[in-house]
Scaffold this motif. Structure first.
Motif, PDB file in Angstrom:
ATOM      1  N   ILE A 144       1.174  -1.485  -0.586  1.00  0.00           N
ATOM      2  CA  ILE A 144       0.049   0.427   0.324  1.00  0.00           C
ATOM      3  C   ILE A 144       0.930   1.329  -0.200  1.00  0.00           C
ATOM      4  N   ARG A 145       1.633   0.983   0.543  1.00  0.00           N
ATOM      5  CA  ARG A 145       3.208   2.395   0.996  1.00  0.00           C
ATOM      6  C   ARG A 145       3.412   2.794  -0.600  1.00  0.00           C
ATOM      7  N   LEU A 146       3.469   2.003  -1.674  1.00  0.00           N
ATOM      8  CA  LEU A 146       3.861   2.757  -2.650  1.00  0.00           C
ATOM      9  C   LEU A 146       2.212   2.798  -3.751  1.00  0.00           C
ATOM     10  N   PHE A 147       1.689   2.482  -3.301  1.00  0.00           N
ATOM     11  CA  PHE A 147       0.559   3.645  -3.785  1.00  0.00           C
ATOM     12  C   PHE A 147       0.594   4.835  -3.661  1.00  0.00           C
ATOM     13  N   VAL A 148       0.512   5.001  -2.043  1.00  0.00           N
ATOM     14  CA  VAL A 148       0.661   6.747  -1.260  1.00  0.00           C
ATOM     15  C   VAL A 148       1.935   6.961  -1.815  1.00  0.00           C
ATOM     16  N   LEU A 149       3.080   6.743  -2.005  1.00  0.00           N
ATOM     17  CA  LEU A 149       4.236   7.823  -2.444  1.00  0.00           C
ATOM     18  C   LEU A 149       3.869   7.859  -4.162  1.00  0.00           C
ATOM     19  N   TYR A 150       2.856   6.722  -4.722  1.00  0.00           N
ATOM     20  CA  TYR A 150       3.275   7.209  -6.540  1.00  0.00           C
ATOM     21  C   TYR A 150       2.130   8.119  -6.330  1.00  0.00           C
ATOM     22  N   GLY A 151       1.401   8.049  -5.577  1.00  0.00           N
ATOM     23  CA  GLY A 151       0.082   9.427  -5.328  1.00  0.00           C
ATOM     24  C   GLY A 151       0.042  10.439  -4.772  1.00  0.00           C
ATOM     25  N   MET A 152       1.234  10.637  -3.735  1.00  0.00           N
ATOM     26  CA  MET A 152       1.602  11.702  -2.866  1.00  0.00           C
ATOM     27  C   MET A 152       3.101  12.804  -3.708  1.00  0.00           C
ATOM     28  N   THR A 153       3.757  11.519  -4.599  1.00  0.00           N
ATOM     29  CA  THR A 153       4.771  12.519  -5.450  1.00  0.00           C
ATOM     30  C   THR A 153       3.851  13.108  -6.767  1.00  0.00           C
ATOM     31  N   ILE A 154       4.278  11.784  -7.703  1.00  0.00           N
ATOM     32  CA  ILE A 154       3.145  11.812  -9.333  1.00  0.00           C
ATOM     33  C   ILE A 154       2.100  12.795  -9.523  1.00  0.00           C
ATOM     34  N   SER A 155       1.289  12.789  -8.350  1.00  0.00           N
ATOM     35  CA  SER A 155      -0.056  13.388  -8.784  1.00  0.00           C
ATOM     36  C   SER A 155      -0.637  14.721  -7.595  1.00  0.00           C
ATOM     37  N   VAL A 156      -0.195  14.146  -6.672  1.00  0.00           N
ATOM     38  CA  VAL A 156      -0.727  15.325  -5.761  1.00  0.00           C
ATOM     39  C   VAL A 156       1.095  16.886  -5.615  1.00  0.00           C
ATOM     40  N   GLN A 181       3.115  16.778  -7.880  1.00  0.00           N
ATOM     41  CA  GLN A 181       3.345  17.730  -8.997  1.00  0.00           C
ATOM     42  C   GLN A 181       2.417  18.198  -9.571  1.00  0.00           C
ATOM     43  N   PHE A 182       1.149  17.379  -9.496  1.00  0.00           N
ATOM     44  CA  PHE A 182       0.541  18.356 -10.498  1.00  0.00           C
ATOM     45  C   PHE A 182       0.064  19.774  -9.913  1.00  0.00           C
ATOM     46  N   SER A 183      -0.105  19.556  -8.304  1.00  0.00           N
ATOM     47  CA  SER A 183      -0.961  21.076  -7.338  1.00  0.00           C
ATOM     48  C   SER A 183       0.598  22.015  -7.872  1.00  0.00           C
ATOM     49  N   LEU A 184       1.773  21.755  -7.938  1.00  0.00           N
ATOM     50  CA  LEU A 184       2.298  22.536  -8.573  1.00  0.00           C
ATOM     51  C   LEU A 184       2.709  23.031 -10.135  1.00  0.00           C
ATOM     52  N   LEU A 185       2.018  22.546 -10.791  1.00  0.00           N
ATOM     53  CA  LEU A 185       1.814  22.858 -11.901  1.00  0.00           C
ATOM     54  C   LEU A 185       0.974  23.307 -11.975  1.00  0.00           C
ATOM     55  N   PHE A 186      -0.440  22.675 -11.876  1.00  0.00           N
ATOM     56  CA  PHE A 186      -1.572  23.647 -11.969  1.00  0.00           C
ATOM     57  C   PHE A 186      -1.638  25.002 -11.482  1.00  0.00           C
ATOM     58  N   THR A 187      -0.951  24.811 -10.425  1.00  0.00           N
ATOM     59  CA  THR A 187      -0.632  26.631  -9.921  1.00  0.00           C
ATOM     60  C   THR A 187       0.263  27.449 -10.290  1.00  0.00           C
ATOM     61  N   ALA A 188       1.178  27.358 -10.899  1.00  0.00           N
ATOM     62  CA  ALA A 188       2.186  27.956 -11.776  1.00  0.00           C
ATOM     63  C   ALA A 188       1.627  28.475 -13.284  1.00  0.00           C
ATOM     64  N   ILE A 214       9.405  23.712 -11.751  1.00  0.00           N
ATOM     65  CA  ILE A 214      10.665  23.137 -11.460  1.00  0.00           C
ATOM     66  C   ILE A 214      10.372  21.614 -10.119  1.00  0.00           C
ATOM     67  N   ALA A 215       9.742  22.533  -9.101  1.00  0.00           N
ATOM     68  CA  ALA A 215       9.238  21.483  -8.321  1.00  0.00           C
ATOM     69  C   ALA A 215       9.026  20.363  -8.073  1.00  0.00           C
ATOM     70  N   ALA A 216       7.350  21.732  -9.175  1.00  0.00           N
ATOM     71  CA  ALA A 216       7.035  19.887 -10.172  1.00  0.00           C
ATOM     72  C   ALA A 216       7.688  18.432 -10.806  1.00  0.00           C
ATOM     73  N   ALA A 217       8.828  19.486 -11.010  1.00  0.00           N
ATOM     74  CA  ALA A 217      10.139  18.194 -11.696  1.00  0.00           C
ATOM     75  C   ALA A 217      10.065  17.934 -10.587  1.00  0.00           C
ATOM     76  N   VAL A 218      10.575  18.051  -9.877  1.00  0.00           N
ATOM     77  CA  VAL A 218      11.144  17.312  -9.326  1.00  0.00           C
ATOM     78  C   VAL A 218      10.775  15.816  -8.237  1.00  0.00           C
ATOM     79  N   MET A 219       8.815  16.001  -8.302  1.00  0.00           N
ATOM     80  CA  MET A 219       8.257  15.436  -7.449  1.00  0.00           C
ATOM     81  C   MET A 219       7.685  14.483  -8.836  1.00  0.00           C
ATOM     82  N   TRP A 220       7.809  14.476  -9.716  1.00  0.00           N
ATOM     83  CA  TRP A 220       7.239  14.119 -11.088  1.00  0.00           C
ATOM     84  C   TRP A 220       8.730  12.874 -11.271  1.00  0.00           C
ATOM     85  N   ALA A 221       9.818  13.330 -11.305  1.00  0.00           N
ATOM     86  CA  ALA A 221      10.933  12.118 -10.810  1.00  0.00           C
ATOM     87  C   ALA A 221      10.846  11.056  -9.796  1.00  0.00           C
TER      88      ALA A 221
END
Length: 301
Positions: free
Chosen positions: A63-75, A77-84, A152-159
């Protein structure tokens, strides 16, 4: 996980993803015009999860991998990109700056996954970096500092999300689309809570009261095309190939993003953009096919 050539089917799939993701930036700009950015992100992942999860069983990974994926590549990346983009980052430039994730991915993969860099990959990234600098230099003062830093912060989260994806791949063959769908359960609540805190309940209520077909179309594209199709394919390929083979493909996204921004919003392309685009494509070609050339040169030396 070898350095063998990529299958033609996989190559066509990832190029289609690049097209979808390139157009994605224009869709985000349309969406944030009617819906607050964090709320837009929450709605995106709600639609990505439902009703698809009713037809797909969750993969057998921790389950931790679902959470980590959701919090990095989703929450993340996209919270930062949409706000940018909401604060004025041009869509074409956002598509460009976000691709710095390829560099962060290779760095993180070397540190955490002990993936080695090959000479052709390093040379390809140097060429691509030159292309990014050329394209970025043409924008100058039109790029807001806040928007740049958020992207840039969104790019770090995607990575970081890419590294999580590579870790998921170690659990063996699985339905990658199912993983993306079930991981989409993670972002809605954090994004909607952030929206209520930072954007305000009144802004959320107003957006819902005036929710248009245009807004729905933007949410649907972001959920079904960019998320389910795009990240379903991306995740599947990252599970079959090393991260340093897949991540550089994202360097082609700015070509689509800049072109779309020009067509839809009148963001003007200059000769330097074409020169930079040529370097980006050259870098990708060296990364993909330069291994054979470097090997032959080494044998002839």
């Amino acid at each position: 996980m070898t350095n063998s050539p990529m299958r033609t089917k996989d190559l066509l799939l990832i190029l289609t993803v690049i097209l979808v993701w390139g157009v994605n930036f224009a869709v985000i700009k349309v969406g944030v015009a009617d819906v607050p950015p964090l709320m837009l992100g929450g709605l995106r992942f709600l639609l990505a999860a439902f009703p698809a999860l009713l037809f797909l069983r969750p993969p057998k990974v921790p389950i931790r991998l679902f959470v980590l994926y959701g919090m990095t590549i989703s929450v993340g990346q996209f919270s930062l990109l949409f706000t940018a983009i909401h604060v004025g980052m041009p869509t074409g430039l956002a598509s460009l700056v976000l691709q710095s994730q390829a560099f962060f991915t290779m760095l993180f993969a070397a540190v955490w996954l002990k993936e080695q860099w090959h000479a052709n990959q390093l040379a390809g990234l140097v060429l691509a970096a030159g292309g990014l600098l050329l394209i970025g230099s043409a924008h100058g003062l039109s790029m807001p500092l806040a928007g740049f830093m958020l992207t840039i912060a969104a790019a770090v989260m995607w990575a970081c999300g890419n590294i999580v994806t590579r870790t998921v791949g170690r659990y063996g063959p699985m339905n990658q689309l199912a993983f993306v769908v079930w991981a989409s359960l993670v972002p809605p609540l954090p994004l909607l809570l952030l929206s209520a805190w930072l954007e305000g309940p009144q802004a959320m209520a107003t957006a819902l009261a005036h929710f248009s077909w245009t807004a729905f179309g933007a949410v649907a594209y972001l959920a079904w095309a960019a998320t389910l199709f795009g990240y379903g394919v991306w995740t599947a390929l990252l599970s079959r190939y090393p991260a340093n083979r897949i991540a550089p493909f994202s360097l082609l996204v700015p070509l689509v993003g800049l072109t779309t921004g020009w067509i839809v919003f009148g963001e003007v392309l200059q000769p330097v953009h074409f020169a930079g685009g040529a370097l980006l494509m050259a870098g990708l070609l060296v990364n993909l096919f330069g291994g054979r050339l470097f090997a032959r040169l080494k044998l002839q030396a």
